[in-house]
Structures are given as structure tokens and as C-alpha cells.
Motif scaffolding. Sequence first.
Motif, PDB file in Angstrom:
ATOM      1  N   ARG A 216     -11.715  10.397   4.246  1.00 26.74           N
ATOM      2  CA  ARG A 216     -10.403  10.055   3.674  1.00 26.74           C
ATOM      3  C   ARG A 216      -9.623  11.311   3.311  1.00 26.74           C
ATOM      4  O   ARG A 216      -8.412  11.387   3.505  1.00 26.74           O
TER       5      ARG A 216
ATOM      6  N   SER B 125      -7.377   4.954   4.495  1.00 21.11           N
ATOM      7  CA  SER B 125      -7.327   4.135   3.275  1.00 21.11           C
ATOM      8  C   SER B 125      -7.671   2.684   3.616  1.00 21.11           C
ATOM      9  O   SER B 125      -8.369   2.004   2.872  1.00 21.11           O
TER      10      SER B 125
ATOM     11  N   ASN C 253       5.725  13.022   4.758  1.00 22.24           N
ATOM     12  CA  ASN C 253       6.684  11.909   4.750  1.00 22.24           C
ATOM     13  C   ASN C 253       8.106  12.411   4.577  1.00 22.24           C
ATOM     14  O   ASN C 253       8.381  13.183   3.655  1.00 22.24           O
TER      15      ASN C 253
ATOM     16  N   LYS D 259       5.368   2.462   8.476  1.00 20.16           N
ATOM     17  CA  LYS D 259       4.183   3.217   8.911  1.00 20.16           C
ATOM     18  C   LYS D 259       2.997   2.271   9.109  1.00 20.16           C
ATOM     19  O   LYS D 259       2.305   2.307  10.124  1.00 20.16           O
TER      20      LYS D 259
ATOM     21  N   ALA E 217      -2.857   5.040  -3.739  1.00 20.87           N
ATOM     22  CA  ALA E 217      -3.663   6.046  -3.032  1.00 20.87           C
ATOM     23  C   ALA E 217      -3.117   7.427  -3.386  1.00 20.87           C
ATOM     24  O   ALA E 217      -2.050   7.532  -3.985  1.00 20.87           O
ATOM     25  N   PRO E 218      -3.810   8.491  -2.986  1.00 20.61           N
ATOM     26  CA  PRO E 218      -3.296   9.836  -3.289  1.00 20.61           C
ATOM     27  C   PRO E 218      -1.993  10.142  -2.554  1.00 20.61           C
ATOM     28  O   PRO E 218      -1.719   9.600  -1.491  1.00 20.61           O
ATOM     29  N   ASP E 219      -1.208  11.006  -3.154  1.00 20.43           N
ATOM     30  CA  ASP E 219       0.009  11.534  -2.526  1.00 20.43           C
ATOM     31  C   ASP E 219       0.188  12.938  -3.110  1.00 20.43           C
ATOM     32  O   ASP E 219      -0.787  13.549  -3.577  1.00 20.43           O
TER      33      ASP E 219
ATOM     34  N   LYS F 232       0.842  -1.186   0.000  1.00 19.16           N
ATOM     35  CA  LYS F 232       0.000   0.000   0.000  1.00 19.16           C
ATOM     36  C   LYS F 232       0.875   1.232   0.000  1.00 19.16           C
ATOM     37  O   LYS F 232       1.875   1.296   0.703  1.00 19.16           O
TER      38      LYS F 232
END
Length: 409
Positions: A180, A343, A311, A89, A139-141, A65
Motif C-alpha cells: 500500500r 486501498s 492529484n 478515478k 486513506a492517507p494523502d 473513498k
Amino acid sequence: MAASSTETFLKEAMDMLCLAPKFQKLLMNPLREVKVELPLERDSGELEIYSGYRVQHDTSRGPMKGGLRFHPLVDSSMMKSLASLMTWKCALVDVPFGGAMGGIACDPKALSKNELERLTRTYVVRIAELIGPLKDIPAPDVNTDEKVMAWVMDQYSKIHGYTPPVVTGKPLALQGSQGRKEAAGLAACMVAEEYLATLGRKIEESTFVVQGFGNVGSHSAMCFHEHGGKVIAVTDSSGGVYRGRGLDIPRLVKHKQEKGTVAGFKEGDYMSNDEALAQKCDIFAAAALDGMITGDVAAEMEAKAVLESANAAVTPEADAVLARNGVPVIPDLIASSGGVIVSYYEWVQNLQQLSWSMEQVKEGLTAKIRSAWAKVWNGSKDRKIAMRKAAYIEAINKVVEALELRGLI
Ligand code: GLU
């Protein structure tokens, strides 16, 4: 560049644990690294080739993920570092995933919406065999949002049949989850609250500087503000704004939506990024990009604590400088974990074809953050080590336990 910051922190924690060399070797490297060529026919008819990446780090605790980033600085070493970070994480906050990370080296601001959609779809076609609800879930970043996730879901579904759980951070209308979008900012704020509580303090008695006003920065600033905290300075890539009595964050959010930057906000004074970094405050929220808090920057900081809500925002050099100066860093492993926690809930809802209320999501998020916080804080106190090291130690132990039980080596 902070490309190798995860590896540096990871190695230090592994050495402290005296982790067997076989595990060290296994976990210092990703299990798969893919680079794909992405041809894009620009609206002008010209052909351009972009590079896309997906790095999958570890799968011992579950499918992999991690985000999908569109940024000119995306490259293999950045992806490797962030994929590894996601493994730790996910382990720390106890969601059943290993880490992955992907991206396209491009400047999305220089592309039209149609170009971006075509580029995203080509990327999905190229990696479609590597991702999947039980393999790897993007997923979004940075610079990707629910619109991009909708394209990912649609393109994957064209190849494999209708599959919402292949990606998270989708729009609500396409089986996205309540909460989310705001999860990462909200969780960073919850972590700040837990930290302050250990000092016998509250958000409402505290001052904050927020670096970066994208998804994470804006939602955490909003949460500090709603809890009565004073957000005295906010910056983004075009500059910043300061108000000693505290900025009106809802109005600043509106200004940013209209103008695309926090700079020029009338109800505050202009403040440069450097000035904001040197501002006295209780908590400095590093919510911009990886590697923004360098050793030089850290030496100038006057904050009482740094919340690493982006991050890898703090480089290993900066981490050492801050430690020397007695400034605790609340590490990304927990401070930027809200996105992947929600998520996980989105994925669970999709697999069960259920839809949770906002209250259910927030309750779940709070429980995960509190439990991870207790591990980080107690680990740090008991072993007399930095919170970051305590977080890595907890995460490494969980991954190694899974590895040993599965007998993957
Ligand atoms: N990109 C986010 C992160 O770095 C979210 C990842 C996810 O939800 O899978 O934590």
C-alpha cells in the motif's frame, strides 16, 4: 489555486458527451459537505481551534473513498474538487467506490506528535457517523501516513467496535496491506511504462525529472531507477538536485530520510525548482501538490510528456498550454490511481479477514493499471482527444450507467 480544476475538466468532458443536464447538475456537486470545528489543547496548555472537512461526492458505484490531508491550504473548495476527482478515478480504474476527500487545515510540522494524535482523534469523533466500511473509507494523502491511519482506526473502533476496514493505508500490524505504501509511486511508474511502450520505447532508454519527493515521488523515482531509467533531476520544497548521468535514487532516498530534503545531496549539482521544470527530459513526473503546474510554468517546460502523478497537479490553463505545445499529459485519473487501487485490496482483505502476499497485490495492481490504460489510450486515439478527456469520458459513462440503473434520481 487548482481548486476548481476537476470541475473544469469534468464540465468539458460532460459537454463533449452531451450528457443530459440532470446528470450534469447531479454530478457537478457533492452529495454531502461537512465542516467541523476541532478544538486542540496545545502542549503549552493553550487552546486552538482548527477546521476539519469531509466532502462526499458520489455513492452510485459503492461506498465513498478518498484521502485525509493535513495542510494549511485545506479548505472547502479544495476538498470538493478532490472528492469529485476521486469519483472519476475510482470509476476509471474500476474499483467499487465513489469519491470523498477530507482534511484538516493545519501545519502538521508545527505540531508535536501528541498534538497531532489528539487533533486526529477529535476529527474522527466529529465525523464518526459519516464514515464506515460501507459508507466512506478515508486513506492517507498529503502529510498523513500509516501512523495517522492507525489513530483513525483506533478512534473509530472505540466508538463503533473493532473495525479495520473503516480506513486504508494502515500499518501492516493493524491489517494494512502489503504494497500500500509504495502503491501510488509504483503505479505511476507502470503508467509511464505503458505510455512509453505505445511509442516503442522503454523506461531504460528514457530520462525523467521528478517534482516532489514525498511518498509518490520517491517511490516512482525508485521504480524508474530500478528499471534502468535515468532520473536526471529531483526537486522538493527546499530545492533540487541534478545529475545528467542519472541520480543514484536509493542514496537520494537515504539522504532525504536523514536531512528531510533532497537539497544538499553531494552526488549531484544543486538545481532550483524552476530550472528542473525547464529541463529537457522524456517524462516530467508532477508528484508534488495540486496546482503546481500553472500556465506560466507549462510554457517553460521542455519535457516530452507530463505524468500527473499528484492529484490535480496540472491546472486547466497549463493543460491548454501543454496541448498547444504538443506535450501529452498522462492525467491524474490514471497516473495517481495506485493508492486507491491498493486501498481497495486492503479493504477487501479486511472484509474477508485475509492477508495477501506482495505478489498478489502487485498482480492485481498491474491488471487494473493495464486495463485502465487501454481505455485511456484507445479512447484518446479513437476520438482524437487528449488522454485526460478520454479518461473522464470513460469514468463519466460508468458512473452515469450506475446512476441510471439504481434510479437514484
Ligand atoms: N489519497 C490517495 C488518492 O488521492 C489515496 C486515496 C485512497 O486510497 O482512498 O488517490
